[in-house]
Design a protein around this motif. Structure first.
Motif, PDB file in Angstrom:
ATOM      1  N   UNK A  81       0.669  -1.203   0.109  1.00 27.68           N
ATOM      2  CA  UNK A  81      -0.089   0.131   0.162  1.00 27.68           C
ATOM      3  C   UNK A  81       0.830   1.234   0.096  1.00 27.68           C
ATOM      4  N   UNK A  82       2.158   1.234   0.624  1.00 29.45           N
ATOM      5  CA  UNK A  82       2.785   2.380   0.736  1.00 29.45           C
ATOM      6  C   UNK A  82       3.353   3.126  -0.447  1.00 29.45           C
ATOM      7  N   UNK A  83       3.572   2.488  -1.491  1.00 24.69           N
ATOM      8  CA  UNK A  83       3.860   3.208  -2.904  1.00 24.69           C
ATOM      9  C   UNK A  83       2.686   4.060  -3.181  1.00 24.69           C
ATOM     10  N   UNK A  88       0.323   9.296  -3.765  1.00 19.67           N
ATOM     11  CA  UNK A  88      -1.090  10.150  -3.420  1.00 19.67           C
ATOM     12  C   UNK A  88      -0.742  11.113  -2.363  1.00 19.67           C
ATOM     13  N   UNK A  89      -0.009  10.845  -1.362  1.00 25.15           N
ATOM     14  CA  UNK A  89      -0.141  12.007  -0.199  1.00 25.15           C
ATOM     15  C   UNK A  89       1.193  12.595  -0.484  1.00 25.15           C
ATOM     16  N   UNK A  90       2.447  12.134  -0.918  1.00 26.02           N
ATOM     17  CA  UNK A  90       3.633  12.631  -0.990  1.00 26.02           C
ATOM     18  C   UNK A  90       3.593  13.980  -1.762  1.00 26.02           C
ATOM     19  N   UNK A  95       8.637  14.916   3.217  1.00 25.65           N
ATOM     20  CA  UNK A  95       8.093  14.977   4.674  1.00 25.65           C
ATOM     21  C   UNK A  95       6.616  14.399   4.772  1.00 25.65           C
ATOM     22  N   UNK A  96       6.112  14.110   3.502  1.00 18.12           N
ATOM     23  CA  UNK A  96       4.941  13.616   3.334  1.00 18.12           C
ATOM     24  C   UNK A  96       4.958  12.081   3.015  1.00 18.12           C
ATOM     25  N   UNK A 141      -3.690  11.080   9.510  1.00 19.03           N
ATOM     26  CA  UNK A 141      -2.470  11.558   8.568  1.00 19.03           C
ATOM     27  C   UNK A 141      -1.402  12.568   9.279  1.00 19.03           C
ATOM     28  N   UNK A 142      -1.898  13.668   9.701  1.00 21.95           N
ATOM     29  CA  UNK A 142      -0.642  14.227  10.213  1.00 21.95           C
ATOM     30  C   UNK A 142       0.015  14.063  11.441  1.00 21.95           C
TER      31      UNK A 142
END
Length: 198
Positions: A81-83, A88-90, A95-96, A141-142
């Motif tokens: 899931x991380x990629x 998506x969020x990076x 830092x994201x 998320x934050x």
């Protein structure tokens, strides 16, 4: 016609109607008694099951007592899931993103487990719109990114942007003080000890 003969005729007319109803009522009552016996039996079985299940099974994301094969399956899902998450969020901001060496940081693993399970819960299993995903985006998320971006001495991965940097182990995990804890517990809750001995 006399009143008595009217009554007799009325009774003769009613008997064929009432007799089947009385018979049916008897069958319904018998059926209800049988159902009640079944319910009593089921209640007993349920009580037995509840007594047996007082110690609940750990969830698949329970890193403390969960089944290793379930933990491994969930960790594999996170790794796959991380990629997508980083893309998506990076949005081009390191830092994201969560560095690929996440699994080498026990603190991060524990946070990512809850983070991913919450994301999955917000994105699967419902067809009705709700605020779960918005809450995940605004709240979880934050906070998790703060943990990931914390310095290594705070359990984070701030030094792992380009390559893995092993977290410093300045203070080893302290050994539990089992004897002192037992003494404290006995002093603080003396009634508890008596209850356990009975």
């Amino acid at each position: 016609m006399s009143e008595q003969s009217n009554r007799d005729e009325l009774i003769e007319l009613l008997v064929p109607i009432v007799e089947p109803l009385v018979e049916r009522q008897g069958k319904v009552e018998q059926g209800l008694q049988e159902q009640e016996a079944v319910l009593v039996e089921l209640a007993g079985q349920l009580e037995t099951l509840l007594k047996k299940s007082k110690e609940q099974e750990p969830s698949p994301w329970n890193l403390y007592q969960g089944k290793p094969e379930e933990n491994a399956e969930l960790l594999e899902e996170i790794n796959q899931w991380l990629p997508w998450f980083n893309t998506t969020y990076g949005a081009g901001q390191s830092t994201n993103m969560i560095p690929p060496c996440w699994f080498r940081h026990p603190n991060v693993v524990a946070h990512l487990m809850g983070f991913y399970v919450a994301w999955k819960s917000a994105n699967y299993g419902t067809t009705s719109p709700n605020s779960d995903l918005a809450y995940w985006n605004l709240r979880y998320l934050p906070d998790v990114l703060d943990v990931v971006n914390a310095p290594a001495d705070k359990g984070g991965m701030a030094g792992c942007r380009r390559e893995h940097r092993a977290p410093d182990r300045v203070n080893p995990v302290p050994e539990p003080l089992n004897n002192q804890f037992s003494e404290w517990l006995g002093t603080k809750y003396p009634d508890l000890e008596e209850t356990e001995n009975n």
